[in-house]
Design an enzyme around this catalytic site. Sequence first.
Site, PDB file in Angstrom:
ATOM      1  N   CYS A   1       0.679  -1.218  -0.010  1.00 23.41           N
ATOM      2  CA  CYS A   1      -0.075   0.013  -0.041  1.00 23.41           C
ATOM      3  C   CYS A   1       0.764   1.421   0.022  1.00 23.41           C
ATOM      4  O   CYS A   1       0.528   2.315  -0.712  1.00 23.41           O
ATOM      5  CB  CYS A   1      -0.963   0.088   1.093  1.00 23.41           C
ATOM      6  SG  CYS A   1      -0.209  -0.188   2.655  1.00 23.41           S
TER       7      CYS A   1
ATOM      8  N   HIS B   1      -1.970   0.736   7.743  1.00 22.02           N
ATOM      9  CA  HIS B   1      -2.149   0.718   6.205  1.00 22.02           C
ATOM     10  C   HIS B   1      -1.868   2.327   5.622  1.00 22.02           C
ATOM     11  O   HIS B   1      -2.082   3.295   6.223  1.00 22.02           O
ATOM     12  CB  HIS B   1      -3.535   0.553   5.910  1.00 22.02           C
ATOM     13  CG  HIS B   1      -3.837   0.519   4.507  1.00 22.02           C
ATOM     14  ND1 HIS B   1      -3.539  -0.174   3.427  1.00 22.02           N
ATOM     15  CD2 HIS B   1      -4.900   1.511   3.927  1.00 22.02           C
ATOM     16  CE1 HIS B   1      -3.959   0.084   2.272  1.00 22.02           C
ATOM     17  NE2 HIS B   1      -4.753   0.954   2.592  1.00 22.02           N
TER      18      HIS B   1
END
Length: 1230
Positions: free
Chosen positions: A110, A310
């Site tokens: 990510c 994330h």
Amino acid sequence: MVVSNVGLSRLVGLGFRQNGLKRNILHFSASCPLGTVLGALCVSSPSDPPPHSRVGSSFTMFGDLFEEDYSSVSNYQYGKEKKLKTKTLEPPAPREFTNLSGIRNQGGTCYLNSLLQTLHFTPEFREALFSLGPEELGSFEDKDKPDAKVRIIPLQLQRLFAQLLVLDQDAASTADLTDSFGWTSNEEDFLDLTVAVKNVSGLEDALWTMFVEEEVFDCDNLYHCGTCDRLVKATKSAKLRKLPPFLTVSLLRFNFDFVKRERYKETSCYTFPLRINLKPFCEQSDSDDLEYVYDLFSVIIHKGGCYGGHYHVYIKDVDHLGNWQFQEEESKPVLSFKDLQNEEEIDDDPLIILKAILLQEENNVIPVDQLGQKLLKKTGMSWNKKYRRQYGPLRKFLKLHSQIFLLSSDESIVSLLKNGFLQAESDFQRNDQHIFKTFTSESPGLNDKTSCPHWFDINDSKVQPIKEKDIERQFQGKESAYMLFYRKSQLQRPPEAQANPRYGVPCHLLSEMDAANIELQIKRAEWDSTNNNLELHLHLGPHYHFFSGALHPVVSKAESVWDLTFDKRKTLGDLRQSIFQLLEFWEGDMVLSVAKFVPAGLHVYQTLDGDDLTLWEMEIVDGEDLFVWNGVEVGGIQIPTGNDCEPLLINVLHLATSSEGDKCQQLVESPHVFPSNAQMGEVLTTLAGPMGVLFINATDPAEEENWVAIPREDLKKTFRELGLGNHSSVLVQDSRDDNSVLLKQGKWFSGMSEISWLQVQNLCELESEEKQVKISATMNTVVFDIRIKAIKELKLMKELAENSCLRPIDRNGKLLCPVPDSYTLKEAELKMGSSLGLCPGKAPTSSQLFLFFTVGSDVQPGTEMEIIVEATMSVGDCLKLLLEKSGLPGDTWHLRKMDWCYEAGEPLCEGDAALREVAIRSGDTLLLIEGKLPPPGFLRVPVWWYQPGGPTGHWKSPVRMNSTPSPDAPGDPHGEVSLRFLGDLEISEDTTVAELKAQAMTLSPSSELVIPSPAFLRAWTMEGQRPSRLLRANQQQLKEYKLGRKTEICLEPLEKEENLGPHDVVLRTQMRLPGERAYTPCVDLVWDTARGWTASSLRQRVAYFCSLPVEKIEIAKYFPEKFEWLPISSWNQQLTKRKKKKKQDNLQGAPYYLKDGDTIGIKNLLVEDDEDFSTVRDDLGKETQKQLALGKKSQEALRVPSSDLFSGAKIPSRPRAPEASLSIHVGSFP
């Protein structure tokens, strides 16, 4: 200090790992390949944020991006070298409404995805990369040549950026790029503008501390001068000497606590501006001020803690490549058109709606069946339900407007003509300029060329538009900004780059992406076709003949059945046309019916009707058998159709007959076919033997044979009523034979009253050899044992023992509440011979409730949904859960429990009360009713304006009102009433009737009517769209009338004030017109009942009112629901001497039940002396009721009760609630 072009040359992202106090840092040289940096980013976990180091050297735009690397070259390419996806895999979805492509997460990538998107939305970097040709990079074709120099990393990066710009897919893959990464062992410190977060309020505060404030060396802290070799006073400071075009700022969010010996994330508030001026922090400040101004264009965000999380990125769309249109706003005009000024007109005009749908399609083209489906989604109703009656079929409507729509030759695809597009433009501009702009944005961003760039949240493969103010939410918290990217405000983009994703992309990449787009469309079409095609088996009627109760092929099954592959999104008419083309020999009408193979042969069940309906809407499934015939006969024989007459293959046992005609003591078994709705006595008729006794086999496989005798009165029952199915056995024994063959052969039988089995049907959607089995049981058998035995006999998977339940099936075929496994049949109140369904899912526990629920009060069979909830759940939480399950938005809903009459009961008002406390039990049905409940002690009362038809002496309103004739009105115009809805009043139960009238006068429609005061109004309760109960006392409170929450009020205008007494009754009187079977308009009559509700008193009041002698009038009460008039005679004249002492009858009782608002017909015997009070319309009403009653009886006669769940579902009928005992105490009512 020199800050160079570090933001783009190294992507500023490095791996970071730390155990205890040891910190392992990845270092890269200024000349390392870009793949080295990207590779480090790829392997770094989302929980491992990049570290930051310092260096004092300058970088070029790409560094040594072109370093040779042959270690890993992916074969995943578009165009000639690569095929997209195999047919077995679903192709990637097209881009969503933002028109931007995300990047799929490979697992822990990510952070890499966020940085790549930042580079992609840096147009200067993107165009510089695209400017590199084969001379600098080589080509993929030469990758296997030993002497060729191919730069795999920049080539893969070029292809990735081209995919993000041009390829029509929702998310790109970085698998090729990460596979091509090379590694290097060079280590060198480098520079990155890193700022502290702890104890700092924001970016500007941190820069001020770093580059403005000076450190003074004096007193005990003198500076050693190397030139003069002594301690001197000095000051130390840092300044920025040279500014890059792009500035990267890393925020030190992650720290180490040396006391606690653990890592932590700094989540305090840290502000950063959208535009920043770096002039105060630079060494030289004599340039133009604009040289120092930077605009924020990317924010990498970390969500989570120091050990996991994330990354996603907020990016400013500098080139207007995306469609910055919020999805709810974009769909708003399509879904409901609520923004239109003339909402009803648009909703009723299918032309505007269809054009709006086409304008949103690519190239304004769409298949006709998809157009109908999108119309259903956007309006909530299909074309057939909403427009067919007025405008005809959809294709016919499109043909009639050929100046706007263009149909293909096979009428399967429709497109919008150019003049239709212009007309649509004028239509939408006339209604709502905003909607037109949304529909006509072919290239997203064209409408906003001169406006500021827009921001998007790119979270791996998901792209969503955001507003600039949303950036402030990333100042602090567990989800906060981690890295900032600024660009000089002086950097300008060329006009041709605006909203043009193809700008600057090399021609060979454009050709490759165009070819890939075509291949994607082909694969999507193939995938779509594969998932929407049905295999149909066509049984041709001329190749079949009917005998033994079913259809059988004349020659062979192979010659009688044709297989056809057809798209389920096409209509029945399309299917019929295709079959016509396939069967060139066919002549005459063609009827398509659903057929199924049963043991007796092929049976026709349901005829398909509705050529405009798609096969998907008609629930045609893959592998369906369709019988093609003329709908009347097969081979000259009319065949029975439908589920009721499904043929059953019955094994009939009877005594064999010797050659001399005598019966032997040997049983002979022969198969016979009977319709399931045939009477059991048909067995004796078929055998053409003497009257005998019939037995059916109720044998359990594990026990001895058990034959059940059928009483003679049950011979008129059908096979299905007696529970017989295919392969059931029936024994016929001559009634004259006293010696039972069964007894001689050691078998035994019992009467029907001794049934000891339950029928269990397989409803688990799993294939098995048997669809239903009979399980022997007693009233003390545990339900769990029955369920396990049924699973074994149905030969189903053993796993169902842990995830299945038994549910009773009522006579309408509806599945009832699951039965707990621990109950006995007696505790579960199950009768022997009942039908149970074996269903997936566990039964509710003792602390749970199994509930049915549906939306609205008009419950149709099969529309209820099911849910299991805790009995301690509150009514409010249950309401929220049901709304979520139903997909209903908003908070303007409430719950009602369906009562034993299968109607909506009183609302559940106590939101905090548990379901058990408000008497909700398993099996109850809850109704989701729209409308928010008023607070406790208040009523929400719908108020209507009511005025009887015809001149009556009432006050006449100068405002013309829309008349709504009541269906129960008498047969002449005198019975018609006018109703007009004023609105809802939320009013306290302590309010008086007078206050109710006053508040009702404030409603907007009533303000148009000239009413002097509330005293000129008469208030009624409503029942069946007619006035029912008169609220006569103006000062009486509403709660004293005990009004329910479903009460509606209508107000009747009066010509003069009215003050009714407690004994006054208001009646509507009508004088009969002699010789015409009609009446004059109604006139109100106030009757004082203080002297009693007698017929004599009423006749005297009516005679006085009409100025006629009492003996010269006849009166009758009208019953509108029956279209009947019941004469009211003077009982005093008819009483015999024996009954004279009896108390006179009361008109409030039977058979008149006289009350306020009733219609009284008056006949003048001076001009007409017949006994008929009826009118022509009464005759028509009675005839209509008679026809309806006959139709209802015929439907009931055709309906065969069955234990088969699916047979009951074929006949639409109003479901019945369980029967309940009702006790009524009859007293004397005043």
